[in-house]
Design a protein around this motif. Structure first.
Motif, mmCIF file in Angstrom:
data_model
loop_
_atom_site.group_PDB
_atom_site.id
_atom_site.type_symbol
_atom_site.label_atom_id
_atom_site.label_comp_id
_atom_site.label_asym_id
_atom_site.label_seq_id
_atom_site.Cartn_x
_atom_site.Cartn_y
_atom_site.Cartn_z
ATOM 1 N N SER A 1 0.870 -1.178 0.000
ATOM 2 C CA SER A 1 0.000 0.000 0.000
ATOM 3 C C SER A 1 0.905 1.226 0.000
ATOM 4 O O SER A 1 2.100 1.121 0.265
ATOM 5 C CB SER A 1 -0.899 0.014 1.233
ATOM 6 N N ILE A 2 0.322 2.365 -0.283
ATOM 7 C CA ILE A 2 1.087 3.620 -0.260
ATOM 8 C C ILE A 2 1.690 3.831 1.131
ATOM 9 O O ILE A 2 2.846 4.205 1.287
ATOM 10 C CB ILE A 2 0.157 4.801 -0.632
ATOM 11 N N ILE B 1 6.724 8.981 0.895
ATOM 12 C CA ILE B 1 5.616 9.018 -0.062
ATOM 13 C C ILE B 1 5.820 10.113 -1.104
ATOM 14 O O ILE B 1 5.582 9.917 -2.292
ATOM 15 C CB ILE B 1 4.265 9.156 0.674
ATOM 16 N N LYS B 2 6.321 11.261 -0.634
ATOM 17 C CA LYS B 2 6.536 12.378 -1.556
ATOM 18 C C LYS B 2 7.546 11.994 -2.647
ATOM 19 O O LYS B 2 7.312 12.217 -3.837
ATOM 20 C CB LYS B 2 7.025 13.588 -0.762
ATOM 21 N N TYR C 1 6.116 9.560 -5.214
ATOM 22 C CA TYR C 1 5.342 10.239 -6.255
ATOM 23 C C TYR C 1 6.255 10.973 -7.239
ATOM 24 O O TYR C 1 5.910 11.150 -8.403
ATOM 25 C CB TYR C 1 4.325 11.223 -5.648
ATOM 26 N N PRO D 1 5.451 9.517 -11.138
ATOM 27 C CA PRO D 1 4.469 10.576 -10.902
ATOM 28 C C PRO D 1 3.007 10.187 -11.144
ATOM 29 O O PRO D 1 2.136 10.679 -10.459
ATOM 30 C CB PRO D 1 4.891 11.675 -11.883
ATOM 31 N N VAL D 2 2.740 9.348 -12.124
ATOM 32 C CA VAL D 2 1.340 9.047 -12.455
ATOM 33 C C VAL D 2 0.959 7.671 -11.902
ATOM 34 O O VAL D 2 1.373 6.646 -12.414
ATOM 35 C CB VAL D 2 1.114 9.086 -13.983
ATOM 36 N N GLY D 3 0.155 7.660 -10.842
ATOM 37 C CA GLY D 3 -0.249 6.386 -10.256
ATOM 38 C C GLY D 3 0.956 5.579 -9.804
ATOM 39 O O GLY D 3 1.245 4.520 -10.362
ATOM 40 N N PRO D 4 1.696 6.051 -8.798
ATOM 41 C CA PRO D 4 3.007 5.458 -8.465
ATOM 42 C C PRO D 4 2.992 3.960 -8.145
ATOM 43 O O PRO D 4 3.844 3.234 -8.653
ATOM 44 C CB PRO D 4 3.473 6.274 -7.253
ATOM 45 N N LEU D 5 2.019 3.536 -7.350
ATOM 46 C CA LEU D 5 2.036 2.131 -6.959
ATOM 47 C C LEU D 5 1.720 1.227 -8.154
ATOM 48 O O LEU D 5 2.337 0.173 -8.339
ATOM 49 C CB LEU D 5 1.026 1.901 -5.813
ATOM 50 N N LYS D 6 0.771 1.691 -8.977
ATOM 51 C CA LYS D 6 0.419 0.934 -10.187
ATOM 52 C C LYS D 6 1.608 0.850 -11.139
ATOM 53 O O LYS D 6 1.929 -0.213 -11.679
ATOM 54 C CB LYS D 6 -0.736 1.631 -10.931
ATOM 55 N N SER E 1 -5.099 -2.972 -3.174
ATOM 56 C CA SER E 1 -5.423 -2.110 -2.045
ATOM 57 C C SER E 1 -6.083 -0.794 -2.468
ATOM 58 O O SER E 1 -5.795 -0.266 -3.529
ATOM 59 C CB SER E 1 -4.124 -1.802 -1.293
ATOM 60 N N CYS E 2 -7.005 -0.281 -1.615
ATOM 61 C CA CYS E 2 -7.619 1.031 -1.860
ATOM 62 C C CYS E 2 -6.833 2.137 -1.162
ATOM 63 O O CYS E 2 -7.171 3.303 -1.277
ATOM 64 C CB CYS E 2 -9.050 1.061 -1.354
ATOM 65 N N ILE E 3 -5.855 1.774 -0.357
ATOM 66 C CA ILE E 3 -5.110 2.820 0.356
ATOM 67 C C ILE E 3 -3.605 2.689 0.205
ATOM 68 O O ILE E 3 -2.947 2.088 -0.251
ATOM 69 C CB ILE E 3 -5.413 2.863 1.876
#
Lengths: 160, 102
Positions: free
Chosen positions: B62-63, B74-75, B78, B82-87, B100-102
């Motif tokens: 998760s993030i 986290i900063k 990103y 930059p665009v949807g980092p975890l994905k 995950s949603c979080i």
């Protein structure tokens, strides 16, 4: 549905309540937007301001009265300690799901690039000053300013 | 479905995530990163290593967890993706998209 095939580019989330279930819903939606590469900004108005009030944000509660989904008689929900009990139960469940506390969640939102705005009118109504608020709040805006922030194609607005 | 990337045919799902981690290699990662307009720096590789380690441990990502990894905050995460980092980071790392949603 013409530009960007109707894709969402930016979410503007207005939070007007401070019961913890509403605050989390708004935070999860804002964070979820950023995780998908969608911009997100939040506008805290009326009781929603408590979620960014530095002294109050660590003490938000679940609403046990007037909340049919609690499956609890309203009279019982109003008993002393009931809100605190329901809140601690809910927090335990959320911790299991790796849900952060309100303050940590705000920090995550800021680090993720979410803009956090307080409503000027509500700030005046509650006699709050910018110094009373979560230190990383981006500013205090009028409704007009907030709409200006929302400009652009693919922006959606959500009121909680 | 199959996709040829960095001279290798690999199986991916409809979103472009590798379906077999064993097929992953660094050249594939570089290519997927390029498709996402990212050129991989040593810092990116540290994050990719961390994500792959967690995947091997079957520990969900998760993030919040990335922020507590000690590898990146986290900063910075990103800034790297930059665009949807975890994905994006999981796609480059060759592991499934986190649910995950979080």
């Amino acid at each position: 549905m013409s530009e960007y095939n109707g894709e969402i580019r930016k979410m503007m989330i207005i939070l007007s309540k401070a019961s913890i279930e509403n605050v989390y819903a708004a935070f999860v939606l804002a964070n979820g937007a950023r995780m998908e590469g969608i911009e997100a900004e939040m506008f805290f108005t009326f009781f929603g301001l408590e979620a960014v009030h530095n002294k109050k944000l660590d003490h938000l509660h679940v609403a046990t009265v007037g909340n049919p989904a609690m499956h609890m008689p309203t009279m019982l929900g109003g008993l002393p300690g009931m809100e605190a009990f329901a809140t601690s139960m809910m927090k335990k469940e959320m911790e299991k799901l790796d849900m952060p506390e309100v303050r940590e969640f705000l920090e995550i939102l800021k680090a993720s690039g979410v803009k956090l705005w307080a409503c000027k009118l509500a700030m005046e109504m509650f006699h709050y000053e910018k110094d009373d608020m979560f230190p990383e709040l981006d500013g205090v805006l009028t409704v007009g300013d907030f709409y200006k922030q929302a400009s652009g194609i693919g922006t959606h607005m959500l009121f909680i | 479905m199959e996709k040829t990337i960095a001279q290798k045919t690999i199986s991916v799902n409809e979103e472009g995530y590798l379906t077999n981690f064993k097929e992953w290699n660094k050249e594939i990662a570089e290519e997927i990163a390029k498709e996402n307009n990212i050129s991989l720096t040593p810092k990116h590789w540290q994050v990719i290593d961390y994500i792959q380690d967690e995947f091997k441990k079957e520990s969900p990502l998760s993030i919040r967890k990335i922020g507590k990894s000690g590898v990146v905050d986290i900063k910075a995460f990103y800034e790297l993706f930059p665009v949807g980092p975890l994905k994006t980071a999981t796609k480059i790392a060759g592991v499934p998209k986190p649910a995950s949603c979080i």
